[in-house]
Motif scaffolding. Sequence first.
Motif, PDB file in Angstrom:
ATOM      1  N   ALA A   1      30.678  29.626  44.765  1.00  0.00           N
ATOM      2  CA  ALA A   1      29.198  30.155  44.336  1.00  0.00           C
ATOM      3  C   ALA A   1      28.267  29.455  43.466  1.00  0.00           C
ATOM      4  N   GLY A   2      28.953  28.350  42.979  1.00  0.00           N
ATOM      5  CA  GLY A   2      28.075  27.832  41.775  1.00  0.00           C
ATOM      6  C   GLY A   2      28.313  28.193  40.517  1.00  0.00           C
ATOM      7  N   LEU A   3      29.439  29.188  40.433  1.00  0.00           N
ATOM      8  CA  LEU A   3      29.544  29.555  39.096  1.00  0.00           C
ATOM      9  C   LEU A   3      30.675  29.196  38.405  1.00  0.00           C
ATOM     10  N   SER A   4      30.968  29.474  37.016  1.00  0.00           N
ATOM     11  CA  SER A   4      32.208  29.092  36.453  1.00  0.00           C
ATOM     12  C   SER A   4      32.609  30.254  35.202  1.00  0.00           C
ATOM     13  N   GLU A   5      33.561  30.498  34.544  1.00  0.00           N
ATOM     14  CA  GLU A   5      33.915  31.357  33.703  1.00  0.00           C
ATOM     15  C   GLU A   5      32.730  31.338  32.582  1.00  0.00           C
ATOM     16  N   ALA A   6      32.285  30.264  32.583  1.00  0.00           N
ATOM     17  CA  ALA A   6      31.214  30.296  31.265  1.00  0.00           C
ATOM     18  C   ALA A   6      29.995  30.995  31.940  1.00  0.00           C
ATOM     19  N   ASP A   7      29.738  31.323  33.029  1.00  0.00           N
ATOM     20  CA  ASP A   7      28.722  31.946  33.526  1.00  0.00           C
ATOM     21  C   ASP A   7      28.709  33.589  33.632  1.00  0.00           C
ATOM     22  N   ILE A   8      29.886  33.826  33.160  1.00  0.00           N
ATOM     23  CA  ILE A   8      30.348  35.405  33.316  1.00  0.00           C
ATOM     24  C   ILE A   8      30.710  35.651  31.911  1.00  0.00           C
ATOM     25  N   THR A   9      30.852  36.897  31.484  1.00  0.00           N
ATOM     26  CA  THR A   9      31.767  37.577  30.370  1.00  0.00           C
ATOM     27  C   THR A   9      33.171  37.842  30.943  1.00  0.00           C
ATOM     28  N   PRO A  10      34.161  36.826  30.864  1.00  0.00           N
ATOM     29  CA  PRO A  10      35.394  37.025  31.628  1.00  0.00           C
ATOM     30  C   PRO A  10      36.472  37.909  30.580  1.00  0.00           C
ATOM     31  N   GLU A  11      37.211  38.828  31.340  1.00  0.00           N
ATOM     32  CA  GLU A  11      37.953  39.451  30.981  1.00  0.00           C
ATOM     33  C   GLU A  11      39.611  39.099  31.792  1.00  0.00           C
ATOM     34  N   TYR A  12      40.583  39.313  31.110  1.00  0.00           N
ATOM     35  CA  TYR A  12      41.835  38.931  31.883  1.00  0.00           C
ATOM     36  C   TYR A  12      42.778  40.197  31.932  1.00  0.00           C
ATOM     37  N   LEU A  13      42.476  41.135  32.833  1.00  0.00           N
ATOM     38  CA  LEU A  13      42.980  42.363  32.917  1.00  0.00           C
ATOM     39  C   LEU A  13      43.584  42.782  34.223  1.00  0.00           C
ATOM     40  N   LYS A  14      44.825  43.419  34.260  1.00  0.00           N
ATOM     41  CA  LYS A  14      45.286  44.014  35.716  1.00  0.00           C
ATOM     42  C   LYS A  14      44.210  44.933  36.152  1.00  0.00           C
ATOM     43  N   PRO A  15      44.444  45.058  37.489  1.00  0.00           N
ATOM     44  CA  PRO A  15      43.186  46.083  38.119  1.00  0.00           C
ATOM     45  C   PRO A  15      43.175  47.415  37.610  1.00  0.00           C
ATOM     46  N   ASP A  16      44.460  48.123  37.291  1.00  0.00           N
ATOM     47  CA  ASP A  16      44.428  49.295  36.631  1.00  0.00           C
ATOM     48  C   ASP A  16      43.743  49.545  35.237  1.00  0.00           C
ATOM     49  N   GLN A  17      43.819  48.473  34.501  1.00  0.00           N
ATOM     50  CA  GLN A  17      43.116  48.214  33.036  1.00  0.00           C
ATOM     51  C   GLN A  17      41.581  48.240  33.520  1.00  0.00           C
ATOM     52  N   SER A  18      41.459  47.114  34.597  1.00  0.00           N
ATOM     53  CA  SER A  18      39.900  46.997  34.662  1.00  0.00           C
ATOM     54  C   SER A  18      39.341  48.268  35.271  1.00  0.00           C
ATOM     55  N   ALA A  19      39.957  49.048  36.178  1.00  0.00           N
ATOM     56  CA  ALA A  19      39.627  50.186  36.574  1.00  0.00           C
ATOM     57  C   ALA A  19      39.049  51.220  35.419  1.00  0.00           C
ATOM     58  N   ASP A  20      40.071  51.128  34.424  1.00  0.00           N
ATOM     59  CA  ASP A  20      39.723  52.000  33.294  1.00  0.00           C
ATOM     60  C   ASP A  20      38.468  51.656  32.371  1.00  0.00           C
ATOM     61  N   ARG A  21      38.369  50.452  32.340  1.00  0.00           N
ATOM     62  CA  ARG A  21      37.141  49.832  31.771  1.00  0.00           C
ATOM     63  C   ARG A  21      35.854  50.284  32.555  1.00  0.00           C
ATOM     64  N   MET A  22      35.838  50.224  33.695  1.00  0.00           N
ATOM     65  CA  MET A  22      34.594  50.353  34.595  1.00  0.00           C
ATOM     66  C   MET A  22      34.333  51.609  34.534  1.00  0.00           C
ATOM     67  N   ARG A  23      35.349  52.676  34.283  1.00  0.00           N
ATOM     68  CA  ARG A  23      34.932  54.166  34.505  1.00  0.00           C
ATOM     69  C   ARG A  23      34.554  54.437  32.894  1.00  0.00           C
ATOM     70  N   ASP A  24      34.629  53.637  31.988  1.00  0.00           N
ATOM     71  CA  ASP A  24      34.388  53.839  30.617  1.00  0.00           C
ATOM     72  C   ASP A  24      32.995  53.129  30.452  1.00  0.00           C
ATOM     73  N   GLY A  25      32.400  52.381  31.311  1.00  0.00           N
ATOM     74  CA  GLY A  25      31.050  51.652  31.393  1.00  0.00           C
ATOM     75  C   GLY A  25      31.111  50.316  30.452  1.00  0.00           C
ATOM     76  N   ALA A  26      32.553  49.976  30.515  1.00  0.00           N
ATOM     77  CA  ALA A  26      32.666  48.475  29.672  1.00  0.00           C
ATOM     78  C   ALA A  26      33.106  47.559  30.661  1.00  0.00           C
ATOM     79  N   MET A  27      33.010  47.510  32.023  1.00  0.00           N
ATOM     80  CA  MET A  27      33.185  46.436  32.874  1.00  0.00           C
ATOM     81  C   MET A  27      32.338  46.724  34.102  1.00  0.00           C
ATOM     82  N   ASP A  28      31.903  45.475  34.428  1.00  0.00           N
ATOM     83  CA  ASP A  28      31.142  45.625  35.848  1.00  0.00           C
ATOM     84  C   ASP A  28      31.587  45.293  36.926  1.00  0.00           C
ATOM     85  N   ALA A  29      32.668  44.469  36.960  1.00  0.00           N
ATOM     86  CA  ALA A  29      33.121  43.893  38.378  1.00  0.00           C
ATOM     87  C   ALA A  29      34.445  43.504  38.071  1.00  0.00           C
TER      88      ALA A  29
END
Length: 334
Positions: free
Chosen positions: A174-202
Amino acid sequence: MFAKRIAAAAAVLTMGLAGVAGAQEMNFFRIATGGTAGTYYPIGGLLANAISNPPGSRPCDEGGSCGVPGLVASAVASNGSVANVNAIQGGTMESGFVQGDVATWAHDGTGIWDGQPAADKLRVIANLYPESIHLIASAGSGITSVADLKGKRVSLDEPGSGTLVDAQIILAAAGLSEADITPEYLKPDQSADRMRDGAMDAFFFVGGYPAGAIAELASQHDVVVVPIDGELRDKILADSGFFAADTVPAGTYDGQDGDVGTIAVGAQWVTSADQSEDLVYGITAALWNDNTRKLLDAGHAKGKLITSDHALDGVGIPLHPGAERFYREAGLLQ
C-alpha cells in the motif's frame, strides 16, 4: 477407499508401534501454536487430543483413542510462526504450526530469512486450513482501507509472529512503512484491550475466523473489518505465490453486515527431520482417522476445513518421511 486405507494404517499402528511407544512407555510430543486468543491454540488442543493415546487407554477398535500408542501430545502457547520455526529447528519443540510462507522462507533461507541460517530440518506433516488476514479497526477511527492506516496507532503483532511479517508485506504493497504509522507489537487480545480503552486504532491478525479475541471485541465495541481487496490485493497476489484471495463472510463478527474481501495463507503443521519416521507416520494416520474427523468438525469452525483433500496444498518444503509414507499408502501422493 480412502477410509479403508486409513483403517488399515490404524491396524498397522496398533500392532507395530511398540518400537515407537511400547505398551506402557510414555512419549511426549508438543505442538507449538500461537497466542491463546488466536486460532492455532484451540486447533492445537484438538489435534493433541486426536493423536494422544496414553498408556492404559482403551484401544481404538474398542471405542477408545485412535492416537499413537503411548503418546501424550500437548498444545503449547507461543509467539507464533517464526518462534515456532526456531523452536523446532533448535530442538526445543517437537512440532508446531507455521504459516506456509514463513515455513518456505525459513527452510530455504529466503524472504525474511535471507542472511540467516536456513531452518533446514523443517518437514511438513500436513497443510491444515487457510488463515485469513484480518485488519480490524475501531469504528471511530475512520479507517476503511489499508491506506487509511497512515498516521494511526496500529498493532502488527509480536516479533516472532507470522502476522507481523504479513502486516509488513501489506503495508509495503500500500506504499506504507512502519515509519508512516505509530506501530505497536501486541497480541490480538492485548490489542483488543487497548482498542476498548481508546488507545489503539487498528490491529492485524492472521488466523482462522471467527477469532476469539475479535469476536469478543466486536460484541462490546463498534469495529470495522477492513477490506484488503481490489488493486491492493491484486498486487499482493502477483508479488507472492503464498497468498490466495479470501473472504470473511458477512455476520462472522457482530456489526459485519457484508462479506469482506481479504487474503489468506495456509496454516501448516511442521516438525523436524529428527523425529522418527514411524512416529510421524502414526501421527499422520491419527490426524486423518475418522474419529479425528468428528473431533475437528465439532471442535472449531476451522476444524471443518481441515481435510485430507487439502493436506498437501501449498506445501513448499519437504514432507517428513513418515507423513510422505502415509500419503503414498493412502493414494494421496503418487
